[in-house]
Write a protein that holds these residues in place. Structure first.
Motif, mmCIF file in Angstrom:
data_model
loop_
_atom_site.group_PDB
_atom_site.id
_atom_site.type_symbol
_atom_site.label_atom_id
_atom_site.label_comp_id
_atom_site.label_asym_id
_atom_site.label_seq_id
_atom_site.Cartn_x
_atom_site.Cartn_y
_atom_site.Cartn_z
ATOM 1 N N MET A 1 3.288 5.861 -2.904
ATOM 2 C CA MET A 1 4.500 6.523 -3.379
ATOM 3 C C MET A 1 4.502 6.634 -4.894
ATOM 4 N N ARG A 2 4.064 5.580 -5.557
ATOM 5 C CA ARG A 2 3.991 5.635 -7.021
ATOM 6 C C ARG A 2 3.030 6.725 -7.474
ATOM 7 N N GLY B 1 3.875 10.171 -9.676
ATOM 8 C CA GLY B 1 3.268 10.234 -11.003
ATOM 9 C C GLY B 1 3.454 8.981 -11.823
ATOM 10 N N SER B 2 3.590 7.836 -11.166
ATOM 11 C CA SER B 2 3.839 6.571 -11.857
ATOM 12 C C SER B 2 2.753 5.537 -11.557
ATOM 13 N N TRP B 3 1.506 5.969 -11.605
ATOM 14 C CA TRP B 3 0.386 5.068 -11.346
ATOM 15 C C TRP B 3 -0.707 5.385 -12.324
ATOM 16 N N PRO B 4 -1.408 4.426 -12.855
ATOM 17 C CA PRO B 4 -1.344 2.991 -12.595
ATOM 18 C C PRO B 4 -0.278 2.317 -13.452
ATOM 19 N N PRO B 5 0.048 1.060 -13.081
ATOM 20 C CA PRO B 5 0.983 0.303 -13.923
ATOM 21 C C PRO B 5 0.283 -0.106 -15.220
ATOM 22 N N PRO B 6 1.046 -0.558 -16.211
ATOM 23 C CA PRO B 6 0.440 -0.956 -17.490
ATOM 24 C C PRO B 6 -0.645 -2.025 -17.341
ATOM 25 N N SER B 7 -0.546 -2.866 -16.306
ATOM 26 C CA SER B 7 -1.546 -3.913 -16.092
ATOM 27 C C SER B 7 -2.845 -3.340 -15.535
ATOM 28 N N GLY B 8 -2.834 -2.065 -15.169
ATOM 29 C CA GLY B 8 -4.003 -1.425 -14.590
ATOM 30 C C GLY B 8 -3.907 -1.418 -13.078
ATOM 31 N N GLY C 1 0.824 -1.212 0.000
ATOM 32 C CA GLY C 1 0.000 0.000 0.000
ATOM 33 C C GLY C 1 0.852 1.253 0.000
ATOM 34 N N GLU C 2 1.938 1.231 0.763
ATOM 35 C CA GLU C 2 2.840 2.377 0.775
ATOM 36 C C GLU C 2 3.493 2.573 -0.595
#
Length: 165
Positions: free
Chosen positions: A149-150, A154-161, A144-145
């Protein structure tokens, strides 16, 4: 195995892998580059790299207990956190992620193949199920942390969603 035991094993596996209640753990980590893993955010005392290394420390510790060993507890919890903020390069960071995910797979194998209600050899007041639940809850807490942080980086969501996106 009784139906309730089978249901518990299924639920524990989902908790270990990160299903149902949150994004699968592998999906939350797989696209993080080493530069991002080492970034610091004001007010947060560690990087994503340091968080994952801390998760590995305790996951490995608990897995040793599940294998009949009795690793020495650190004198202070700070010993379970790395001093370095980041890996030296992407290859080293990838190895850290792989080490963590292999430990998760080991925990899942134990969940599926061992009697979970039996006490641990070196910790007779603790069952395998309790140790495995500790792995799942500790990893979930820190995952969760990592997600927060992501988001802040500015690095959310990952490509998988990611849900919620």
């Amino acid at each position: 195995m009784t139906q309730s035991n089978e249901a518990f094993v299924r639920a524990l596996l989902k908790s270990l892998k990160g299903e149902r209640g949150h994004i699968p753990i592998a999906n939350a980590l797989s696209d993080i580059g080493w530069e991002l893993a080492g970034k610091h955010i004001e007010g947060i005392p560690y990087s994503i790299y340091q968080l994952l290394k801390h998760m590995i420390y305790w996951q490995d510790f608990l897995l040793l207990g599940l294998q009949g060993e009795q690793p020495k507890l650190p004198t202070h919890v700070k010993e379970s956190w790395p001093d370095e903020s980041n890996a030296e390069n992407q290859e080293e960071w990838q190895k850290v992620i792989e080490h963590f995910l292999q430990g998760l797979e080991q925990a899942c194998t134990i969940t599926q193949t061992m009697k979970l209600d039996e006490p641990l050899e070196k910790y007779p007041d603790v069952t395998r199920a309790e140790h495995l639940r500790n792995i799942a809850s500790h990893n979930s807490y820190h995952l969760g942390e990592i997600v927060v942080m992501r988001r802040l980086l500015g690095s959310w969501p990952p490509p998988s969603g990611g849900y919620p996106a």
